[in-house]
Motif scaffolding. Structure first.
Motif, mmCIF file in Angstrom:
data_model
loop_
_atom_site.group_PDB
_atom_site.id
_atom_site.type_symbol
_atom_site.label_atom_id
_atom_site.label_comp_id
_atom_site.label_asym_id
_atom_site.label_seq_id
_atom_site.Cartn_x
_atom_site.Cartn_y
_atom_site.Cartn_z
ATOM 1 N N TRP A 1 14.748 9.535 -18.306
ATOM 2 C CA TRP A 1 13.505 10.233 -18.003
ATOM 3 C C TRP A 1 13.229 11.334 -19.032
ATOM 4 O O TRP A 1 12.111 11.465 -19.538
ATOM 5 C CB TRP A 1 13.582 10.819 -16.594
ATOM 6 C CG TRP A 1 12.328 11.565 -16.209
ATOM 7 C CD1 TRP A 1 11.155 11.044 -15.811
ATOM 8 C CD2 TRP A 1 12.165 12.983 -16.215
ATOM 9 N NE1 TRP A 1 10.246 12.041 -15.567
ATOM 10 C CE2 TRP A 1 10.852 13.259 -15.814
ATOM 11 C CE3 TRP A 1 13.004 14.049 -16.535
ATOM 12 C CZ2 TRP A 1 10.346 14.535 -15.712
ATOM 13 C CZ3 TRP A 1 12.503 15.320 -16.427
ATOM 14 C CH2 TRP A 1 11.177 15.568 -16.026
ATOM 15 N N LEU A 2 14.249 12.120 -19.372
ATOM 16 C CA LEU A 2 14.093 13.179 -20.370
ATOM 17 C C LEU A 2 13.766 12.602 -21.745
ATOM 18 O O LEU A 2 12.923 13.124 -22.474
ATOM 19 C CB LEU A 2 15.357 14.036 -20.440
ATOM 20 C CG LEU A 2 15.589 14.982 -19.276
ATOM 21 C CD1 LEU A 2 16.966 15.652 -19.404
ATOM 22 C CD2 LEU A 2 14.494 16.023 -19.197
ATOM 23 N N SER A 3 14.421 11.520 -22.087
ATOM 24 C CA SER A 3 14.164 10.864 -23.373
ATOM 25 C C SER A 3 12.730 10.337 -23.433
ATOM 26 O O SER A 3 12.019 10.529 -24.434
ATOM 27 C CB SER A 3 15.152 9.723 -23.578
ATOM 28 O OG SER A 3 14.860 9.028 -24.766
ATOM 29 N N ASN A 4 12.282 9.691 -22.371
ATOM 30 C CA ASN A 4 10.918 9.164 -22.324
ATOM 31 C C ASN A 4 9.887 10.289 -22.371
ATOM 32 O O ASN A 4 8.856 10.184 -23.039
ATOM 33 C CB ASN A 4 10.701 8.309 -21.068
ATOM 34 C CG ASN A 4 11.372 6.967 -21.156
ATOM 35 O OD1 ASN A 4 11.774 6.535 -22.237
ATOM 36 N ND2 ASN A 4 11.519 6.303 -20.012
ATOM 37 N N ARG A 5 10.177 11.357 -21.658
ATOM 38 C CA ARG A 5 9.274 12.521 -21.642
ATOM 39 C C ARG A 5 9.154 13.119 -23.034
ATOM 40 O O ARG A 5 8.067 13.444 -23.500
ATOM 41 C CB ARG A 5 9.813 13.542 -20.646
ATOM 42 C CG ARG A 5 8.945 14.734 -20.497
ATOM 43 C CD ARG A 5 9.464 15.623 -19.398
ATOM 44 N NE ARG A 5 8.924 16.953 -19.599
ATOM 45 C CZ ARG A 5 9.500 18.058 -19.230
ATOM 46 N NH1 ARG A 5 10.655 18.015 -18.607
ATOM 47 N NH2 ARG A 5 8.943 19.215 -19.446
ATOM 48 N N SER A 6 10.269 13.244 -23.715
ATOM 49 C CA SER A 6 10.265 13.780 -25.076
ATOM 50 C C SER A 6 9.513 12.855 -26.031
ATOM 51 O O SER A 6 8.729 13.310 -26.874
ATOM 52 C CB SER A 6 11.699 13.986 -25.560
ATOM 53 O OG SER A 6 11.712 14.378 -26.901
ATOM 54 N N THR A 7 9.740 11.566 -25.886
ATOM 55 C CA THR A 7 9.060 10.583 -26.734
ATOM 56 C C THR A 7 7.555 10.627 -26.488
ATOM 57 O O THR A 7 6.760 10.596 -27.438
ATOM 58 C CB THR A 7 9.601 9.162 -26.464
ATOM 59 O OG1 THR A 7 11.000 9.145 -26.724
ATOM 60 C CG2 THR A 7 8.907 8.122 -27.315
ATOM 61 N N ARG B 1 5.758 13.165 -25.333
ATOM 62 C CA ARG B 1 5.248 14.422 -25.866
ATOM 63 C C ARG B 1 5.092 14.330 -27.389
ATOM 64 O O ARG B 1 4.087 14.756 -27.951
ATOM 65 C CB ARG B 1 6.194 15.564 -25.495
ATOM 66 C CG ARG B 1 5.525 16.906 -25.616
ATOM 67 C CD ARG B 1 6.392 18.066 -25.166
ATOM 68 N NE ARG B 1 7.033 17.804 -23.878
ATOM 69 C CZ ARG B 1 8.221 18.279 -23.538
ATOM 70 N NH1 ARG B 1 8.898 19.021 -24.371
ATOM 71 N NH2 ARG B 1 8.740 18.016 -22.361
ATOM 72 N N HIS B 2 6.088 13.752 -28.041
ATOM 73 C CA HIS B 2 6.030 13.582 -29.489
ATOM 74 C C HIS B 2 4.880 12.652 -29.885
ATOM 75 O O HIS B 2 4.155 12.911 -30.846
ATOM 76 C CB HIS B 2 7.360 13.034 -30.021
ATOM 77 C CG HIS B 2 7.349 12.768 -31.487
ATOM 78 N ND1 HIS B 2 7.337 13.777 -32.424
ATOM 79 C CD2 HIS B 2 7.314 11.598 -32.189
ATOM 80 C CE1 HIS B 2 7.310 13.246 -33.636
ATOM 81 N NE2 HIS B 2 7.288 11.923 -33.516
ATOM 82 N N TYR C 1 1.560 14.455 -29.572
ATOM 83 C CA TYR C 1 1.404 15.372 -30.697
ATOM 84 C C TYR C 1 1.011 14.609 -31.961
ATOM 85 O O TYR C 1 0.107 15.012 -32.689
ATOM 86 C CB TYR C 1 2.691 16.166 -30.931
ATOM 87 C CG TYR C 1 2.631 17.000 -32.184
ATOM 88 C CD1 TYR C 1 1.929 18.196 -32.213
ATOM 89 C CD2 TYR C 1 3.262 16.563 -33.366
ATOM 90 C CE1 TYR C 1 1.852 18.952 -33.372
ATOM 91 C CE2 TYR C 1 3.181 17.312 -34.522
ATOM 92 C CZ TYR C 1 2.482 18.504 -34.527
ATOM 93 O OH TYR C 1 2.405 19.245 -35.675
#
Length: 164
Positions: free
Chosen positions: A7-13, A15-16, A19
């Motif tokens: 979940w954290l990895s997907n959220r970061s991806t 967001r990136h 951007y």
């Protein structure tokens, strides 16, 4: 725990990616704005050169170096050479070129004065008064004004293109 990591990895991806897409959209908008300003610069150059050609020829009429009919023949002969897309020029100014609109309006104001002097001269010519010397001084001053304001407009367009 692995679900939280995914979940954290997907959220970061995500967001990136957001951007990156935002950055690409802004870059495309800046490029489009720069292209419009470059096109506007060329259109204004053609327009100002066309005005100068017509007004310089009328200048000769006022100096009584050529007659009015010769001037009109010259205008007709060179009509195709002085073509420019004035509607596109105005559209770009009114949609994309709002930062340079005051400078553009200043050129239009100067052109209006020049046209008024030209119209007065034409009325006098039609009335049989072929001498245009009394219009020569104001006409030349108005020509210089439109040339100066045109240069200010071109500088403003170039500056806006660099900022885009």
């Amino acid at each position: 725990m692995s679900v939280l990591g995914v979940w954290l990895s997907n959220r970061s991806t995500l967001r990136h990616l957001k951007y990156q897409l935002s950055h690409e959209r802004e870059a495309k908008e800046r490029e489009l704005a720069r292209e419009r300003y470059e096109e506007l610069y060329v259109l204004v150059e053609h327009w100002l050169n066309g005005l100068a050609g017509v007004y310089l020829n009328l200048n000769l009429v006022m100096q009584e170096k050529i007659d009015y009919n010769s001037h009109l023949e010259h205008v007709i002969e060179n009509a195709g050479a002085n073509e420019h897309d004035f509607q596109r020029l105005e559209m770009i100014v009114n949609i994309h070129g709002l930062p340079v609109k005051p400078e553009y309006d200043s050129v239009i104001e100067a052109r209006t004065l020049l046209n008024a002097i030209s119209a007065q001269h034409k009325r006098q010519f039609k009335a049989g008064n072929t001498g245009g010397s009394k219009y020569y001084g104001p006409f030349v001053a108005a020509q210089e004004t439109i040339e100066q304001r045109g240069q200010v407009l071109l500088k403003a367009i170039a500056s806006a293109a660099r900022r885009a």
